[in-house]
Motif scaffolding. Structure first.
Motif, PDB file in Angstrom:
ATOM      1  N   MET A 217       0.846  -1.594   0.060  1.00  0.00           N
ATOM      2  CA  MET A 217       0.208  -0.203   0.127  1.00  0.00           C
ATOM      3  C   MET A 217       1.095   1.439  -0.093  1.00  0.00           C
ATOM      4  N   SER A 218       2.402   1.777   0.922  1.00  0.00           N
ATOM      5  CA  SER A 218       3.083   2.674   0.825  1.00  0.00           C
ATOM      6  C   SER A 218       3.833   2.471  -0.793  1.00  0.00           C
ATOM      7  N   PHE A 219       4.088   1.654  -0.687  1.00  0.00           N
ATOM      8  CA  PHE A 219       4.686   1.325  -2.283  1.00  0.00           C
ATOM      9  C   PHE A 219       3.935   2.291  -3.287  1.00  0.00           C
ATOM     10  N   ILE A 220       2.627   1.587  -3.235  1.00  0.00           N
ATOM     11  CA  ILE A 220       1.682   2.381  -4.948  1.00  0.00           C
ATOM     12  C   ILE A 220       1.379   3.489  -4.553  1.00  0.00           C
ATOM     13  N   ILE A 221       1.340   4.145  -3.028  1.00  0.00           N
ATOM     14  CA  ILE A 221       0.749   5.243  -2.897  1.00  0.00           C
ATOM     15  C   ILE A 221       1.949   6.343  -3.293  1.00  0.00           C
ATOM     16  N   LEU A 222       2.648   6.091  -3.522  1.00  0.00           N
ATOM     17  CA  LEU A 222       4.077   6.850  -3.539  1.00  0.00           C
ATOM     18  C   LEU A 222       4.352   6.967  -5.322  1.00  0.00           C
ATOM     19  N   LEU A 223       4.197   5.233  -5.295  1.00  0.00           N
ATOM     20  CA  LEU A 223       4.609   5.533  -6.942  1.00  0.00           C
ATOM     21  C   LEU A 223       2.832   6.219  -7.315  1.00  0.00           C
ATOM     22  N   PHE A 224       1.818   6.338  -6.994  1.00  0.00           N
ATOM     23  CA  PHE A 224       0.521   7.192  -7.376  1.00  0.00           C
ATOM     24  C   PHE A 224       0.462   8.311  -7.343  1.00  0.00           C
ATOM     25  N   ALA A 225       1.767   8.953  -6.098  1.00  0.00           N
ATOM     26  CA  ALA A 225       2.229  10.407  -5.811  1.00  0.00           C
ATOM     27  C   ALA A 225       3.033  10.930  -7.304  1.00  0.00           C
ATOM     28  N   LEU A 226       3.838  10.125  -7.497  1.00  0.00           N
ATOM     29  CA  LEU A 226       5.043  10.328  -8.365  1.00  0.00           C
ATOM     30  C   LEU A 226       4.677  10.638  -9.612  1.00  0.00           C
ATOM     31  N   PHE A 227       3.580   9.859  -9.886  1.00  0.00           N
ATOM     32  CA  PHE A 227       3.020   9.088 -11.711  1.00  0.00           C
ATOM     33  C   PHE A 227       2.559  10.604 -11.539  1.00  0.00           C
ATOM     34  N   THR A 228       1.267  10.952 -10.657  1.00  0.00           N
ATOM     35  CA  THR A 228       0.564  12.148 -10.774  1.00  0.00           C
ATOM     36  C   THR A 228       0.877  13.687 -10.742  1.00  0.00           C
ATOM     37  N   ILE A 229       1.732  13.519  -9.155  1.00  0.00           N
ATOM     38  CA  ILE A 229       2.325  15.098  -9.516  1.00  0.00           C
ATOM     39  C   ILE A 229       3.542  15.808 -10.632  1.00  0.00           C
ATOM     40  N   SER A 230       4.404  14.227 -11.444  1.00  0.00           N
ATOM     41  CA  SER A 230       4.842  14.408 -12.370  1.00  0.00           C
ATOM     42  C   SER A 230       4.316  14.754 -13.367  1.00  0.00           C
ATOM     43  N   GLY A 231       3.170  14.412 -13.349  1.00  0.00           N
ATOM     44  CA  GLY A 231       2.644  14.215 -14.596  1.00  0.00           C
ATOM     45  C   GLY A 231       1.666  16.047 -15.291  1.00  0.00           C
TER      46      GLY A 231
ATOM     47  N   LEU B 293      18.611  14.055 -12.575  1.00  0.00           N
ATOM     48  CA  LEU B 293      17.816  14.281 -11.090  1.00  0.00           C
ATOM     49  C   LEU B 293      17.072  12.644 -10.350  1.00  0.00           C
ATOM     50  N   ALA B 294      17.086  11.501 -11.485  1.00  0.00           N
ATOM     51  CA  ALA B 294      17.599   9.982 -10.673  1.00  0.00           C
ATOM     52  C   ALA B 294      17.727  10.484  -9.041  1.00  0.00           C
ATOM     53  N   SER B 295      18.596  10.618  -8.628  1.00  0.00           N
ATOM     54  CA  SER B 295      18.953  11.065  -7.195  1.00  0.00           C
ATOM     55  C   SER B 295      18.710  11.505  -6.663  1.00  0.00           C
ATOM     56  N   VAL B 296      18.106  13.176  -7.319  1.00  0.00           N
ATOM     57  CA  VAL B 296      17.180  14.062  -6.167  1.00  0.00           C
ATOM     58  C   VAL B 296      16.243  13.829  -6.095  1.00  0.00           C
ATOM     59  N   ILE B 297      15.502  13.626  -7.133  1.00  0.00           N
ATOM     60  CA  ILE B 297      14.454  12.882  -6.858  1.00  0.00           C
ATOM     61  C   ILE B 297      13.674  11.678  -7.220  1.00  0.00           C
ATOM     62  N   GLY B 298      14.074  10.845  -6.869  1.00  0.00           N
ATOM     63  CA  GLY B 298      14.157   9.334  -6.919  1.00  0.00           C
ATOM     64  C   GLY B 298      13.813   9.289  -9.245  1.00  0.00           C
ATOM     65  N   THR B 299      14.225   7.903  -8.689  1.00  0.00           N
ATOM     66  CA  THR B 299      14.552   7.110 -10.403  1.00  0.00           C
ATOM     67  C   THR B 299      13.067   7.305 -10.685  1.00  0.00           C
ATOM     68  N   THR B 300      11.452   7.347 -10.009  1.00  0.00           N
ATOM     69  CA  THR B 300      10.305   7.422 -10.206  1.00  0.00           C
ATOM     70  C   THR B 300       9.847   9.188 -10.792  1.00  0.00           C
ATOM     71  N   GLY B 301      10.463   9.777 -10.416  1.00  0.00           N
ATOM     72  CA  GLY B 301      10.206  11.049 -10.452  1.00  0.00           C
ATOM     73  C   GLY B 301      10.946  11.497 -11.905  1.00  0.00           C
ATOM     74  N   ALA B 302      11.712  11.105 -11.864  1.00  0.00           N
ATOM     75  CA  ALA B 302      12.628  11.563 -13.023  1.00  0.00           C
ATOM     76  C   ALA B 302      12.631  11.016 -13.865  1.00  0.00           C
ATOM     77  N   SER B 303      11.750   9.891 -14.112  1.00  0.00           N
ATOM     78  CA  SER B 303      11.415   8.751 -15.204  1.00  0.00           C
ATOM     79  C   SER B 303       9.989   9.706 -16.121  1.00  0.00           C
ATOM     80  N   MET B 304       8.633   9.969 -14.645  1.00  0.00           N
ATOM     81  CA  MET B 304       8.355  10.471 -15.245  1.00  0.00           C
ATOM     82  C   MET B 304       7.844  12.090 -15.305  1.00  0.00           C
ATOM     83  N   ILE B 305       9.301  12.378 -15.481  1.00  0.00           N
ATOM     84  CA  ILE B 305       8.824  13.862 -16.099  1.00  0.00           C
ATOM     85  C   ILE B 305       9.697  14.072 -17.453  1.00  0.00           C
TER      86      ILE B 305
END
Length: 465
Positions: A93-107, A132-144
């Motif tokens: 749940m925590s894993f997918i909440i963060l993925l959802f947040a990074l996906f949504t915000i970066s979108g 960027l990946a080391s600053v905002i995470g690989t998920t955030g950088a990937s989505m942006i």
């Protein structure tokens, strides 16, 4: 995967131990559903794409049932319910909440305009994304960064390789310089590894691997770019225009996500809530609520026009949510067996990390951590080998620093070997495929990583370990 997944796992040093599963007595047959779900993900889009597209959720549920039902039969209702609840509440749940947040915000962040995807431009975009990946995470950088790089190359007949190297560099290797970059490193931070230890000790390995992979990309992209000159021109669906960054209101929200993660790692009030026998700590619950709230705020304040221009839709995160729900359940007995160490079914693998004199074999630590991280979740895999190396952060940062580097590099770098080695990999794949890029299949991607990454990792391990 994301830093939050690690924090949730840190509430229980080993998931298998908390689940109470007797890994030492469990046979390797328990790994069949996990292998099955991986093979389904690998072969579904290739061999039966229409069935997979409409029923991948049901297929995933079926493999999950092949874990849960035998657990019920072998260990009873209480142990099984606890095992599943523990995994879903504290990890998934925590894993997918963060993925959802990074996906949504970066979108909601739009890099508007477009530049032509020449080899030099593409290399520059990959470098920016990796940093960027080391600053905002690989998920955030990937989505942006993924949509701008797709647009830059959408008029090229050969463009799938650009996305493949994007996964290599931005979704994985680039996240190795801080604990915020990738879950295994944040796990080490929570267990006592200094924040900047990662930066100073993994920098040489990251530069070595990153430069080789980037150089391979430039050579390949130059060759393909020249070959394209002799082919019929494709009308550019996104003509070149001035580049502007829109949706900057989302940047503070990304900062809030990072702050919430740090808060849960530092603030320990000692307050918890029990759900079905599973203790949920206050700081983790508060973190998840804050991160979810930030995602909802982004939806409210972000321009719908920017999201539309990004090609934003919910299908990639839905696909990741369903598939990783099954992966998290199917991995429960696998981690239990790994946790048993020399007493478990994976004993021959575990024995490889220790030399004849009892000293750690750093070469083996790198490869075993890496190979398992290519197919298992890299955070618990890191945790298993962290503990096998003694688990004392002060010793691992000093006397056994090369061992910790080997474990860290293996977990982070080799997450790039498959689409499921790290969560952003599959999200990038889904987005690129949805925007018309002819992405390689699961095994096709592994052929790319086998040709580019594996020789690089062999050379790196010979030089450093």
């Amino acid at each position: 995967m994301t830093a939050l997944a690690v924090i949730t796992m840190s509430t229980a040093a080993f998931a298998a131990e908390e689940h109470g599963l007797p890994g030492a007595t469990m046979s390797l047959l328990w790994a069949i559903p996990f292998v099955g779900i991986l093979l389904s993900i690998a072969t579904g889009p290739l061999l039966y794409p229409h069935v997979w597209e409409h029923h991948y959720g049901k297929i995933t549920a079926a493999w999950s049932a092949l874990v849960v039902i035998p657990l019920l039969a072998a260990f009873g209702v209480d142990a099984t319910v606890y095992s599943v609840l523990h995994t879903m509440l504290l990890e998934y749940m925590s894993f997918i909440i963060l993925l959802f947040a990074l996906f949504t915000i970066s979108g909601g962040i739009l890099i508007a305009g477009n530049i032509h995807g020449t080899p030099l431009v593409n290399a520059g975009l990959l470098v920016i994304g990796a940093l960027l990946a080391s600053v905002i995470g690989t998920t955030g950088a990937s989505m942006i960064m993924i949509r701008p790089i797709i647009r830059a190359n959408d008029n090229r007949p050969f463009n799938a390789h650009v996305i493949v190297f994007f996964i290599f560099l931005v979704s994985n290797i680039g996240g190795s310089l801080t604990p915020l970059g990738d879950p295994p490193l944040f796990l080490g931070f929570l267990r006592g590894v200094d924040f900047f230890w990662t930066t100073t000790h993994l920098l040489p390995e990251m530069l070595f691997v990153g430069v080789i992979v980037l150089a391979a990309f430039i050579v390949l992209d130059v060759i393909l770019h020249r070959r394209e000159n002799g082919l019929p021109k494709i009308k550019d669906p996104t003509p070149d225009s001035k580049v502007r960054i829109r949706g900057l209101v989302n940047l503070p929200l990304l900062g809030g996500v990072i702050a919430a993660i740090l808060m849960s790692g530092v603030w320990k009030p000692g307050i918890g809530f029990t759900v079905g026998g599973v203790e949920v700590e206050l700081q983790n619950l508060l973190r998840d609520v804050i991160i979810l709230a930030l995602a909802l705020i982004s939806l409210l304040i972000s321009s719908k026009e920017y999201r539309a221009a990004n090609g934003f839709n919910w299908e990639p995160i839905k696909e990741v949510a369903k598939l990783f729900a099954g992966i998290f359940i199917c991995i429960i007995p696998v981690i239990a067996i790994l946790r048993a160490g020399l007493d478990g079914g994976f004993a021959p693998l575990v024995a490889l990390v220790t030399g004849p004199d009892g000293a750690p074999n750093d070469f083996a630590y790198f490869w075993l951590t890496g190979v398992l991280s290519s197919f298992l979740d890299n955070a618990p895999t890191y945790l298993v080998f962290f503990e096998l190396a003694g688990g004392d952060p002060q010793v691992l940062m000093t006397t056994l620093s090369r061992t910790l580097v080997a474990i860290s590099a293996g977990a982070v770098f080799m997450g790039a070997n498959t689409y499921i080695g790290n969560a952003p990999n599959f999200m990038v794949y889904a987005i690129a495929r949805g925007q018309g890029v002819n992405m390689p299949s699961f095994f096709g991607y592994m052929l790319w990583s086998g040709v580019v990454l594996v020789p690089t990792f062999i050379l790196m391990s010979l030089v450093f370990f």
